[in-house]
Design an enzyme around this catalytic site. Structure first.
Site, PDB file in Angstrom:
ATOM      1  N   LEU A   1      91.045  95.859 -59.113  1.00 52.80           N
ATOM      2  CA  LEU A   1      90.678  96.116 -60.511  1.00 52.80           C
ATOM      3  C   LEU A   1      90.395  94.796 -61.214  1.00 52.80           C
ATOM      4  O   LEU A   1      91.234  93.895 -61.213  1.00 52.80           O
ATOM      5  CB  LEU A   1      91.798  96.864 -61.229  1.00 52.80           C
ATOM      6  CG  LEU A   1      92.192  98.227 -60.629  1.00 52.80           C
ATOM      7  CD1 LEU A   1      93.366  98.818 -61.387  1.00 52.80           C
ATOM      8  CD2 LEU A   1      91.003  99.178 -60.656  1.00 52.80           C
ATOM      9  N   GLU A   2      89.242  94.672 -61.825  1.00 51.22           N
ATOM     10  CA  GLU A   2      88.880  93.434 -62.507  1.00 51.22           C
ATOM     11  C   GLU A   2      89.079  93.531 -64.016  1.00 51.22           C
ATOM     12  O   GLU A   2      88.725  92.615 -64.758  1.00 51.22           O
ATOM     13  CB  GLU A   2      87.429  93.059 -62.168  1.00 51.22           C
ATOM     14  CG  GLU A   2      87.260  92.778 -60.681  1.00 51.22           C
ATOM     15  CD  GLU A   2      85.918  92.172 -60.325  1.00 51.22           C
ATOM     16  OE1 GLU A   2      85.124  91.910 -61.250  1.00 51.22           O
ATOM     17  OE2 GLU A   2      85.664  91.966 -59.131  1.00 51.22           O
ATOM     18  N   ASN A   3      89.654  94.636 -64.464  1.00 53.94           N
ATOM     19  CA  ASN A   3      89.990  94.769 -65.884  1.00 53.94           C
ATOM     20  C   ASN A   3      91.028  95.868 -66.038  1.00 53.94           C
ATOM     21  O   ASN A   3      91.093  96.798 -65.241  1.00 53.94           O
ATOM     22  CB  ASN A   3      88.743  95.111 -66.716  1.00 53.94           C
ATOM     23  CG  ASN A   3      88.012  96.329 -66.181  1.00 53.94           C
ATOM     24  OD1 ASN A   3      88.421  97.458 -66.371  1.00 53.94           O
ATOM     25  ND2 ASN A   3      86.898  96.089 -65.473  1.00 53.94           N
TER      26      ASN A   3
END
Length: 506
Positions: A330-332
């Site tokens: 997950l990048e956010n």
């Protein structure tokens, strides 16, 4: 009466910055379950990074508390944490308290060497792990002049006295982390407690994953890289992360299916064929996991209900497609608390062979206060590996806090990996994530030979650039690449170079 103390010493000062260390010693007769050190630094000075402690700041007053993985501090035991600050010329700390009481030993001369006791014995140094098994560890250390014996204390328990400069600890568990302190003894009494030395016993390998292994991501979508059926993944890859599982309107829910665009590009590729390819890879001794997230990933686990749904839906996909575990990419929006709950719930359903990996961006592993780092430490007992993306990052500080290292260099990879290795993760839980070649990333693309140099630098302290890690990490787990498809586009240069090197490290 004996009391707990905290002593500050300035370890180094290089003009533009400094390194400090605080040693917390439990001089009482009861265990210290937690500690809280606070002090002020003069105006104009700041401390951006600390290790082996959780740091917070209010104005010029800093607070350091024991990290979540730390065990209770036994009577007579000591533990240290460190930090880097700026600028140089640091005069020392003021107003130091330990658990609300005066630190006692914090006002010593910042330039004094805490390892020397004028008129007494010196501090034990040169501690080395000479060998380890699943249940034992052999240690040796440098002799202290005048010492007639040494007290070896394991994890704060009662000390064992030995006469030589070597000792074998027994009765340990497989894949367990421990801390040892060694104190010289003599006719005039004991010397100062040596710096804590940490080690991990062998036996951490999950399932049939090799001691050092190569991970690659497989695209379930179409982009400029080569499209591949899962069956085309070459033998160099030990762990294949299928990218990506996707979100639904239900918080926490993850779904997966072969992308229609990819199926068309491959001349027809069905879910049934994909399932068969998963099984074929596993019959070749590979592991296949589902990666959740990616650049456009919108999976959100921000509450207890979402955590439950995440675990249930991922476990259902594992049973349906044959996945061996999950990768968190997950990048956010990562919430360490609830994602930790989700992964523990998944582990309870899937069992001890569950593979859990993480692929944080470089910025996500800069300090233990970041959500990804917090997640990794909170599930350390069930975590397989973290393969941080050392690319698309720009320049960043490493664990020495001395320079902003440029991405695409050996120094960048090793100095930033050192942050994880020195702040709670076991070496076997740390891997190096790099692009497979031109086109795979916007920045940080390196020759595969740079990856092998970085592995050697971390494992043996050889082949380094200007940054040399403070110690060797022979158990460094391996490497990851984005991606298998980009590796195919670049004539398999990454896997054909890095995998043989990993095999040679065992």
């Amino acid at each position: 009466a004996a009391s707990a103390t905290a002593a500050f010493v300035k370890v180094a000062d290089w003009g533009s910055g400094f390194e400090g260390k605080v040693t917390v010693a439990n001089g009482t007769s009861t265990p210290m379950n937690s500690w809280n050190v606070q002090f002020d630094v003069p105006a104009g000075f700041s401390i951006p990074t600390a290790w082996d402690a959780v740091m917070s700041r209010s104005g010029q007053r800093y607070t350091f508390t024991n990290p979540p993985w730390a065990s209770a501090l036994a009577p007579g035991a000591a533990v240290s944490f460190g930090f880097n600050g700026n600028p140089g010329g640091f005069p020392g700390v003021t107003g130091c308290t330990l658990n609300g009481a005066p630190c006692g030993g914090s006002d010593e001369d910042p330039g004094e060497d805490p390892g020397e006791d004028p008129g007494g014995l010196g501090k034990v140094g040169g501690v080395t792990l000479t060998s380890t098994t699943a249940t034992s560890a052999a240690l040796s250390w440098t002799a202290v002049p005048g010492a007639t014996g040494y007290k070896v204390r394991l994890d704060g328990a009662a000390a064992v006295t030995v006469t030589g400069t070597a000792h074998t600890l027994t009765g340990l568990g497989a894949c367990t982390s421990h801390t040892v302190t060694i104190t010289a003894t003599g006719a005039s009494g004991d010397g100062p407690v040596g710096d804590p030395f940490g080690f991990t016993t062998v036996g951490c390998q999950n399932g049939t994953l090799p001691e050092h292994f190569l991970t690659g991501y497989w695209h379930n979508f179409v982009n400029p890289a080569t499209e591949l059926k899962l069956s085309a993944v070459p033998d160099e890859y030990d762990l294949v992360a299928v990218a990506f599982g996707e979100a639904t309107a239900t918080p926490g829910e993850v779904v997966f299916g072969v992308d229609p665009g990819l199926a068309t590009a491959l001349g027809g590729y069905t879910d049934a064929q994909f399932r068969a390819d998963v099984q074929a890879l596993k019959q070749r001794g590979k592991k296949v996991i589902l990666s959740v997230g990616g650049e456009a990933g919108r999976v959100q686990v921000a509450g207890a209900a979402a955590a439950t749904r995440f675990a249930e839906s991922v476990y259902a996909l594992m049973r349906d497609y044959g996945f061996d575990g999950v990768d968190i990419d997950l990048e956010n929006g990562l919430n360490a608390t609830y994602m930790g709950q989700a992964l523990r719930a998944l582990r309870a359903q899937a069992g001890s062979e569950l593979i859990i990996t993480m692929a944080p961006q470089t910025i996500d592993m800069q300090s233990t206060g970041m959500e990804y780092f917090k997640l990794a430490l909170s599930i350390k007992d069930i975590l397989t590996v973290v393969h941080t993306q050392f690319y698309n990052s720009g320049s960043m500080l490493g664990c020495d806090q001395a320079f902003a290292y440029s991405q695409g260099t050996v120094d960048f990879i090793t100095a930033l990996a050192c942050i994880q290795l020195e702040n709670g993760l076991r070496p076997d839980q740390v891997a190096l994530g790099l692009p497979a070649g031109p086109g795979a990333a916007n920045g940080g693309v390196v020759s595969p030979s740079v990856v092998t140099r970085a592995l050697d630098c971390l494992a043996k302290r050889t082949g380094c650039g200007t940054f040399v890690p403070p110690r060797a990490y022979p158990d460094i787990r391996g490497a990851m690449t984005w991606s298998i498809n980009w590796d195919a586009s670049n004539n398999w240069s990454f896997s054909k170079t890095v995998k043989p090197h990993l095999q040679g490290m065992s």
